[in-house]
Design a protein around this motif. Structure first.
Motif, PDB file in Angstrom:
ATOM      1  N   THR B  34      49.547-137.119   3.737  1.00 15.03           N
ATOM      2  CA  THR B  34      48.727-138.288   3.391  1.00 15.03           C
ATOM      3  C   THR B  34      47.816-137.972   2.210  1.00 15.03           C
ATOM      4  OG1 THR B  34      46.964-137.607   4.868  1.00 15.03           O
ATOM      5  CG2 THR B  34      48.702-138.947   5.809  1.00 15.03           C
ATOM      6  N   PRO B  35      47.221-139.006   1.611  1.00 14.70           N
ATOM      7  CA  PRO B  35      46.356-138.776   0.449  1.00 14.70           C
ATOM      8  C   PRO B  35      45.265-137.740   0.698  1.00 14.70           C
ATOM      9  CG  PRO B  35      46.770-141.117   0.707  1.00 14.70           C
ATOM     10  CD  PRO B  35      47.395-140.443   1.883  1.00 14.70           C
ATOM     11  N   VAL B  36      44.584-137.832   1.820  1.00 14.56           N
ATOM     12  CA  VAL B  36      43.519-136.853   2.085  1.00 14.56           C
ATOM     13  C   VAL B  36      44.099-135.447   2.167  1.00 14.56           C
ATOM     14  CG1 VAL B  36      41.614-136.215   3.580  1.00 14.56           C
ATOM     15  CG2 VAL B  36      42.309-138.583   3.450  1.00 14.56           C
ATOM     16  N   GLU B  62      32.700-137.093  -3.057  1.00 12.98           N
ATOM     17  CA  GLU B  62      32.583-137.542  -4.452  1.00 12.98           C
ATOM     18  C   GLU B  62      33.710-138.494  -4.829  1.00 12.98           C
ATOM     19  OE1 GLU B  62      32.732-134.134  -6.975  1.00 12.98           O
ATOM     20  OE2 GLU B  62      30.939-133.218  -6.068  1.00 12.98           O
ATOM     21  N   GLU B  63      34.862-138.205  -4.263  1.00 15.71           N
ATOM     22  CA  GLU B  63      36.046-138.978  -4.654  1.00 15.71           C
ATOM     23  C   GLU B  63      36.316-140.144  -3.714  1.00 15.71           C
ATOM     24  OE1 GLU B  63      39.205-136.146  -4.903  1.00 15.71           O
ATOM     25  OE2 GLU B  63      38.027-134.750  -6.124  1.00 15.71           O
ATOM     26  N   GLY B  64      35.406-140.353  -2.796  1.00 11.67           N
ATOM     27  CA  GLY B  64      35.547-141.490  -1.887  1.00 11.67           C
ATOM     28  C   GLY B  64      36.665-141.347  -0.878  1.00 11.67           C
ATOM     29  N   VAL B  71      36.941-135.329   8.888  1.00 15.14           N
ATOM     30  CA  VAL B  71      37.954-135.654   7.882  1.00 15.14           C
ATOM     31  C   VAL B  71      38.472-134.376   7.239  1.00 15.14           C
ATOM     32  CG1 VAL B  71      38.364-136.804   5.682  1.00 15.14           C
ATOM     33  CG2 VAL B  71      36.972-137.921   7.435  1.00 15.14           C
ATOM     34  N   ALA B  72      37.547-133.538   6.803  1.00 14.22           N
ATOM     35  CA  ALA B  72      37.955-132.297   6.160  1.00 14.22           C
ATOM     36  C   ALA B  72      38.653-131.378   7.161  1.00 14.22           C
ATOM     37  CB  ALA B  72      36.742-131.591   5.559  1.00 14.22           C
ATOM     38  N   TYR B  73      38.068-131.249   8.341  1.00 16.45           N
ATOM     39  CA  TYR B  73      38.658-130.336   9.319  1.00 16.45           C
ATOM     40  C   TYR B  73      40.048-130.769   9.748  1.00 16.45           C
ATOM     41  CZ  TYR B  73      34.582-127.416   9.696  1.00 16.45           C
ATOM     42  OH  TYR B  73      33.588-126.525   9.415  1.00 16.45           O
TER      43      TYR B  73
END
Ligand SMILES: [Zn+2]
Ligand SMILES: [Zn+2]
Ligand SMILES: [Zn+2]
Ligand SMILES: [Zn+2]
Lengths: 159, 159
Positions: B34-36, B62-64, B71-73
């Motif tokens: 996925t994009p993320v 920063e990039e929305g 989300v990061a994890y």
DNA sequence: CGCATAGTGTTACCTTGTAACATGGAGACC
DNA sequence: GGTCTCCATGTTACAAGGTAACACTATGCG
């Protein structure tokens, strides 16, 4: 199979020998094994398991030996710096050394079932690593080798 | 000396190959890049350095693309679970894999000066460790081998 | 005694990581 | 087309790990 954290043994002796050894070494090296430091070592020695700093701190607090994180971290710093305990990176936790005295950087065997931790010699893995690194022009100064798996007892009961 | 993170190389190729390889493998394995997830991989690929989850999260913010830790994890979990990135236990940080595709559990060489991280083969150290563990009745399932030292460039400039 | 050094107490804060629950979107199936 | 299900994402709220900085105390020494 040699005697380790994993095999049945006179654990009372582990504790008393661990403390005695620390007392002796500190005397010889002019280090101060203060009450907090000594108590943290004893707590770690109670079981062959890695303990988090805050878990230790809770114990200290109950016993009136300190209540703020730096107290525990400072004692742990002392113990690890002088080889009486080790830090397990994978677990962000600490374990009492079972070979205090020998200058050593062991490999750790961590049972994923019962959480017991044993030390084993890391000379060979370390040498193999240094060799591989040399091929890349990298000079190894310290290396952590931490394995997760099943200890003999848990292997047995799993099968 | 073979080409690694430490030696000069066409790093643009590292990035594009890293992403392409992930795209290809995900397609083959029916995984969703996925994009993320893709963006996190790209961020990790920018440099051969380990990045903390929150450092990555700042970039996503920063990039929305997300602003809360999970989300990061979650993206990092996906990437590490599927071999596109590795977690460096010592640093509580993550690094893009430089051998995506091979099924591997590398050893890491971490430069204490410039923070670059390289992977190297850990078969030999791992085998030596498994051997030592067997003597204690312990069955190794996974092992983290992380070395700290100086990379070729930093060794040079230090001398 | 006066001083230096090392250890302790405490505050206040930062970093890393996760449980839990709500929302959204794409394909499978009827 | 509808709707069900699965998976990914958004968000809150918090747990766990770790440290800088400063004040205080004990101890040993010239
Ligand atoms: Zn014991
Ligand atoms: Zn076990
Ligand atoms: Zn590169
Ligand atoms: Zn370097």
């Amino acid at each position: 199979m040699t005697e380790t954290s994993f095999t049945p043994h006179d654990h009372g002796a582990c504790i008393s020998q661990g403390v005695e050894e620390a007392v002796r070494q500190c005397r010889e090296a002019g280090l101060k094994l203060t009450p907090v430091r000594r108590r943290v070592l004893e707590i770690l020695l109670e079981r062959h398991r890695a303990m988090g700093a805050y878990e230790i701190l809770d114990r200290l607090r109950e016993e009136g030996l300190g209540s703020q994180p730096p107290v525990a971290y400072r004692a742990l710093d002392f113990l690890t710096a002088n080889g009486f305990a080790h830090r397990i990176e994978r677990l962000n936790a600490f374990v009492a050394c079972t070979h205090a005295g020998d200058d050593h950087t062991p490999a750790f065997l961590i049972c994923r079932n019962c959480s017991r931790v044993a030390e084993t010699d890391s000379t060979l893995p370390r040498r193999a690593l240094a060799e591989a690194a040399k091929g890349l022009g990298f000079s190894v100064e310290r290396a952590a080798v931490e394995a997760e798996g099943l200890c003999p007892a848990c292997l047995e009961s799993a099968s």
